[in-house]
Write a protein that holds these residues in place. Sequence first.
Motif, short mmCIF file in Angstrom:
data_model
loop_
_atom_site.label_atom_id
_atom_site.label_comp_id
_atom_site.label_asym_id
_atom_site.label_seq_id
_atom_site.Cartn_x
_atom_site.Cartn_y
_atom_site.Cartn_z
N UNK A 4 -13.67 -11.33 3.09
CA UNK A 4 -12.88 -10.64 4.10
C UNK A 4 -13.01 -9.14 3.90
N UNK A 5 -13.17 -8.42 4.99
CA UNK A 5 -13.28 -6.96 4.95
C UNK A 5 -12.58 -6.42 6.19
N UNK A 6 -12.28 -5.12 6.18
CA UNK A 6 -11.48 -4.53 7.25
C UNK A 6 -11.87 -3.08 7.48
N UNK A 7 -11.50 -2.59 8.67
CA UNK A 7 -11.69 -1.19 9.03
C UNK A 7 -10.37 -0.64 9.55
N UNK A 8 -10.13 0.67 9.28
CA UNK A 8 -8.86 1.28 9.68
C UNK A 8 -9.03 2.80 9.77
N UNK A 9 -8.84 3.35 10.94
CA UNK A 9 -8.74 4.80 11.08
C UNK A 9 -7.32 5.17 10.66
N UNK A 10 -7.20 5.80 9.50
CA UNK A 10 -5.88 6.01 8.90
C UNK A 10 -5.25 7.33 9.30
N UNK A 11 -6.03 8.26 9.87
CA UNK A 11 -5.46 9.53 10.35
C UNK A 11 -4.70 10.26 9.24
N UNK A 12 -5.39 10.49 8.13
CA UNK A 12 -4.93 11.21 6.94
C UNK A 12 -4.48 10.26 5.83
N UNK A 13 -5.34 10.09 4.85
CA UNK A 13 -5.04 9.19 3.74
C UNK A 13 -3.94 9.76 2.85
N UNK A 14 -3.84 11.08 2.74
CA UNK A 14 -2.80 11.64 1.87
C UNK A 14 -1.41 11.46 2.48
N UNK A 15 -1.33 11.46 3.80
CA UNK A 15 -0.06 11.21 4.46
C UNK A 15 0.30 9.72 4.40
#
Length: 258
Positions: A4-15
Amino acid sequence: MALTFATWNINSIRVRSGLVKGWLDRNPDCTLLGLQEVKCEDGQFPEIFAQAGLHTALVGQKGYNGVAFISRRPLEITCRALPGFEDPAARYIEAELEGIRFGNLYLPNGNSGGEAGYATKLAFFAALRRRALAFLQAGQPFVFMGDFNVCPTDADCAPNALEAYDALKRPQTREAFRRLLWVGLTDAWRALHPDGRAYTFWDYQGASFARDSGLRIDLILLSPQLADRLVSVHIDRDERALERPSDHVPVSATLNWP
């Protein structure tokens, strides 16, 4: 076995590192997570993932763009830029895991920079198609996953969610996407859900999530060897309802592999 694998536009990993860590804790079967728009430079990636025994790899950029992997297993990074795409932006990272090449990408939006900006979007699609052809010729199983910034069809865009000539649904954009698919790739979501609407992005403005005025732009494309092994695909819509969410949600796929 299952992978299983996934993708995610997280829009700032530090936030949103806490949201990512929480999602990984709730999804222990996810071996590999590709992130886009991490918006940090190399060396600034949050340490909580390494502290939890996870493996990370980043192609970073100050304040913009940026792509990264978080993996439960060691990764071999094979590329830190898309071959044949001449642009300094941090938009592509590629790794090998379990004999599969994973290309994690953040494709240009194309709505800024005038026609030159839009040409950059089409150039990325063309370079990605050439990369796919190289993998196919070599018999290499591969996945392209990420924020493709394209609504492939009208069913992937809520009514009135975009202006008529938005770069995410311009005819040339959809043609470039089809040219990529037609080399032999499979859109994992549509393989199992050929009809109906399902979205992966809802704008922060205009109560878009409450009105379900969304877009399906976060995609997983599979090479022929992997399309035959596809078991399931999931859009984790619930993540958009959490406090201070990304405007995108994770999309995951499971294969029978090897």
